[in-house]
Design a protein around this motif. Structure first.
Motif, PDB file in Angstrom:
ATOM      1  N   PRO A 138       6.050   5.019   7.486  1.00  0.00           N
ATOM      2  CA  PRO A 138       6.248   3.988   6.464  1.00  0.00           C
ATOM      3  C   PRO A 138       7.566   3.239   6.643  1.00  0.00           C
ATOM      4  O   PRO A 138       8.609   3.847   6.833  1.00  0.00           O
ATOM      5  N   ALA A 139       7.476   1.909   6.594  1.00  0.00           N
ATOM      6  CA  ALA A 139       8.651   1.061   6.776  1.00  0.00           C
ATOM      7  C   ALA A 139       8.599  -0.065   5.740  1.00  0.00           C
ATOM      8  O   ALA A 139       7.579  -0.269   5.071  1.00  0.00           O
ATOM      9  N   ARG A 140       9.727  -0.774   5.626  1.00  0.00           N
ATOM     10  CA  ARG A 140       9.822  -1.792   4.576  1.00  0.00           C
ATOM     11  C   ARG A 140      10.498  -3.063   5.086  1.00  0.00           C
ATOM     12  O   ARG A 140      11.438  -2.998   5.867  1.00  0.00           O
ATOM     13  N   VAL A 141       9.998  -4.200   4.590  1.00  0.00           N
ATOM     14  CA  VAL A 141      10.662  -5.484   4.785  1.00  0.00           C
ATOM     15  C   VAL A 141      11.077  -5.965   3.397  1.00  0.00           C
ATOM     16  O   VAL A 141      10.236  -6.113   2.508  1.00  0.00           O
ATOM     17  N   VAL A 142      12.368  -6.182   3.225  1.00  0.00           N
ATOM     18  CA  VAL A 142      12.923  -6.611   1.943  1.00  0.00           C
ATOM     19  C   VAL A 142      13.573  -7.974   2.144  1.00  0.00           C
ATOM     20  O   VAL A 142      14.478  -8.112   2.964  1.00  0.00           O
ATOM     21  N   THR A 143      13.102  -8.972   1.414  1.00  0.00           N
ATOM     22  CA  THR A 143      13.615 -10.332   1.590  1.00  0.00           C
ATOM     23  C   THR A 143      14.278 -10.806   0.303  1.00  0.00           C
ATOM     24  O   THR A 143      13.660 -10.791  -0.766  1.00  0.00           O
ATOM     25  N   PRO A 245      11.922   6.080  -3.323  1.00  0.00           N
ATOM     26  CA  PRO A 245      10.705   6.775  -2.864  1.00  0.00           C
ATOM     27  C   PRO A 245       9.449   6.299  -3.580  1.00  0.00           C
ATOM     28  O   PRO A 245       8.374   6.212  -2.977  1.00  0.00           O
ATOM     29  N   GLU A 246       9.588   5.981  -4.859  1.00  0.00           N
ATOM     30  CA  GLU A 246       8.409   5.576  -5.640  1.00  0.00           C
ATOM     31  C   GLU A 246       7.864   4.218  -5.226  1.00  0.00           C
ATOM     32  O   GLU A 246       6.763   3.820  -5.637  1.00  0.00           O
ATOM     33  N   LEU A 247       8.606   3.488  -4.392  1.00  0.00           N
ATOM     34  CA  LEU A 247       8.158   2.170  -3.944  1.00  0.00           C
ATOM     35  C   LEU A 247       7.579   2.197  -2.531  1.00  0.00           C
ATOM     36  O   LEU A 247       7.295   1.147  -1.968  1.00  0.00           O
ATOM     37  N   GLU A 248       7.389   3.389  -1.976  1.00  0.00           N
ATOM     38  CA  GLU A 248       6.941   3.492  -0.581  1.00  0.00           C
ATOM     39  C   GLU A 248       5.634   2.757  -0.319  1.00  0.00           C
ATOM     40  O   GLU A 248       5.423   2.224   0.767  1.00  0.00           O
ATOM     41  N   GLN A 249       4.752   2.690  -1.313  1.00  0.00           N
ATOM     42  CA  GLN A 249       3.469   2.016  -1.122  1.00  0.00           C
ATOM     43  C   GLN A 249       3.334   0.760  -1.971  1.00  0.00           C
ATOM     44  O   GLN A 249       2.256   0.168  -2.030  1.00  0.00           O
ATOM     45  N   VAL A 250       4.418   0.344  -2.605  1.00  0.00           N
ATOM     46  CA  VAL A 250       4.393  -0.875  -3.419  1.00  0.00           C
ATOM     47  C   VAL A 250       4.698  -2.063  -2.518  1.00  0.00           C
ATOM     48  O   VAL A 250       5.711  -2.086  -1.821  1.00  0.00           O
ATOM     49  N   THR A 251       3.841  -3.062  -2.542  1.00  0.00           N
ATOM     50  CA  THR A 251       4.025  -4.205  -1.644  1.00  0.00           C
ATOM     51  C   THR A 251       3.571  -5.491  -2.311  1.00  0.00           C
ATOM     52  O   THR A 251       2.794  -5.486  -3.271  1.00  0.00           O
ATOM     53  N   GLY A 252       4.093  -6.616  -1.805  1.00  0.00           N
ATOM     54  CA  GLY A 252       3.716  -7.916  -2.345  1.00  0.00           C
ATOM     55  C   GLY A 252       4.217  -8.158  -3.750  1.00  0.00           C
ATOM     56  O   GLY A 252       3.544  -8.799  -4.556  1.00  0.00           O
ATOM     57  N   GLY A 258      15.895  -4.550 -10.669  1.00  0.00           N
ATOM     58  CA  GLY A 258      15.256  -3.291 -10.308  1.00  0.00           C
ATOM     59  C   GLY A 258      13.824  -3.133 -10.772  1.00  0.00           C
ATOM     60  O   GLY A 258      13.219  -2.079 -10.573  1.00  0.00           O
ATOM     61  N   ARG A 259      13.256  -4.170 -11.377  1.00  0.00           N
ATOM     62  CA  ARG A 259      11.891  -4.071 -11.911  1.00  0.00           C
ATOM     63  C   ARG A 259      11.003  -5.182 -11.365  1.00  0.00           C
ATOM     64  O   ARG A 259      11.481  -6.258 -11.015  1.00  0.00           O
ATOM     65  N   VAL A 260       9.707  -4.917 -11.353  1.00  0.00           N
ATOM     66  CA  VAL A 260       8.749  -5.925 -10.905  1.00  0.00           C
ATOM     67  C   VAL A 260       8.666  -7.043 -11.937  1.00  0.00           C
ATOM     68  O   VAL A 260       8.569  -6.795 -13.149  1.00  0.00           O
ATOM     69  N   ARG A 261       8.741  -8.273 -11.457  1.00  0.00           N
ATOM     70  CA  ARG A 261       8.620  -9.461 -12.316  1.00  0.00           C
ATOM     71  C   ARG A 261       7.559 -10.394 -11.752  1.00  0.00           C
ATOM     72  O   ARG A 261       7.201 -10.309 -10.589  1.00  0.00           O
ATOM     73  N   ARG A 262       7.098 -11.321 -12.577  1.00  0.00           N
ATOM     74  CA  ARG A 262       6.208 -12.374 -12.105  1.00  0.00           C
ATOM     75  C   ARG A 262       7.043 -13.492 -11.518  1.00  0.00           C
ATOM     76  O   ARG A 262       8.076 -13.880 -12.060  1.00  0.00           O
ATOM     77  N   SER A 263       6.634 -13.995 -10.378  1.00  0.00           N
ATOM     78  CA  SER A 263       7.271 -15.179  -9.814  1.00  0.00           C
ATOM     79  C   SER A 263       6.468 -16.396 -10.267  1.00  0.00           C
ATOM     80  O   SER A 263       5.527 -16.277 -11.048  1.00  0.00           O
ATOM     81  N   SER A 264       6.835 -17.578  -9.775  1.00  0.00           N
ATOM     82  CA  SER A 264       6.178 -18.800 -10.242  1.00  0.00           C
ATOM     83  C   SER A 264       4.685 -18.777  -9.951  1.00  0.00           C
ATOM     84  O   SER A 264       4.233 -18.146  -8.990  1.00  0.00           O
ATOM     85  N   ALA A 265       3.926 -19.480 -10.752  1.00  0.00           N
ATOM     86  CA  ALA A 265       2.463 -19.473 -10.623  1.00  0.00           C
ATOM     87  C   ALA A 265       2.024 -19.904  -9.228  1.00  0.00           C
ATOM     88  O   ALA A 265       1.113 -19.308  -8.635  1.00  0.00           O
TER      89      ALA A 265
END
Length: 290
Positions: A138-143, A245-252, A258-265
């Protein structure tokens, strides 16, 4: 933070672009403290060496440096080659490099600098390192994006401000582009074990835009500077998305504080994202199907 949490990146190799100061350096420091083997990029050899010494002192582990001007596609390609040659595995890529220019500048490739540095550089570098990231899963790309993505738009008829340039419009478009790229990358990487997420670091007290400041940087920022986040606090979300660790499979996903938010429509418009990917691939000389 408990001891296990602080050392959770032991054995992981992390590349942070644009890490000679500000959020990038603070991100590298935070991940180094967690035990990561950190590599950083910068375009000034002196600042790069000084940043590496600071990160090494804070984290106690190895810190590698790569000198590269990310506005140049040739240098991005050279950087990718050096990274691939040095590391048999790459666990995390943090696309942090970015800048603001109030007037229109062209890169060595003849591209508008904001678009080239903030968006095309991470697009190209990520694609060049993708197979190594997949092999390291498992690897991650963070932009790193920004909340200004909410007012950014992709102007397909004038991507590089040739017809009408505004520093803020170019910056907003580039940060919206980071969101589109991250979401489309996540879709393309489904099932690969590599996640792709993006984030807003907050309004951070750095030297951002100092080289070619706009009205906001010259007049407004000095008054609100005391209210801005420190680079360390601004890096907190980057560190979290890169390591939790809890974000290992969270993507897109898009994160803020530090929390998931909605981006523009519009950022969820897959047709726009696919079209933009194809245009971007053409501009950096990659196959559109990459």
């Amino acid at each position: 933070m408990n001891q296990l949490r602080t050392r959770q990146m032991v054995g992981k190799t992390v590349l942070v672009t644009g890490a000679t100061g500000g959020i990038g350096k603070a991100t590298a420091v935070g991940l180094a403290k967690m035990g990561a083997h950190v590599a950083i990029t910068g375009r000034d050899a002196g600042r790069l060496g000084e940043a590496a010494r600071e990160i090494r002192a804070a984290g106690g582990g190895p810190v590698d440096t790569f000198l590269a001007d990310m506005s140049s596609q040739a240098e991005v390609r050279r950087l990718a080659g050096e990274v691939l040659g040095k590391y048999p595995r790459l666990d995390v890529l943090v696309n942090n490099v970015g800048g603001y220019w109030d007037s229109r500048h062209l890169t060595a490739d003849g591209l508008e600098r904001t678009f080239a540095v903030n968006y095309l550089a991470p697009f190209l570098l990520t694609n060049l390192l993708l197979e190594r990231l997949k092999a390291s899963a498992p690897a991650r790309v963070v932009t790193v994006s920004s909340n200004v993505q909410a007012v950014g738009r992709i102007d397909f008829d004038d991507l590089q401000g040739e017809q009408k340039y505004s520093g803020s419009r170019a910056y907003n478009q580039s940060k919206f582009a980071n969101i589109l790229f991250s979401y489309e990358l996540a879709r393309r990487l489904q099932g690969s074990g590599v996640t792709a997420n993006t984030l807003h670091p907050g309004v951070v007290n750095t030297g951002f835009g100092a080289g070619d400041p706009g009205t906001i940087q010259r007049i407004f920022v000095p008054f609100v500077r005391p209210l801005m986040k420190t680079p360390a606090k601004g890096a907190a979300t980057s560190i979290h998305v890169a390591s939790a660790p809890e974000l290992e499979q969270v993507t897109g996903r898009f994160f803020a504080n530090g929390r998931v938010r909605r981006s523009s429509a519009q950022s969820y418009d897959i047709a726009v994202a696919i079209r933009f990917w194809q245009v971007s691939a053409g501009l950096v000389g990659l196959p559109a199907s990459t």
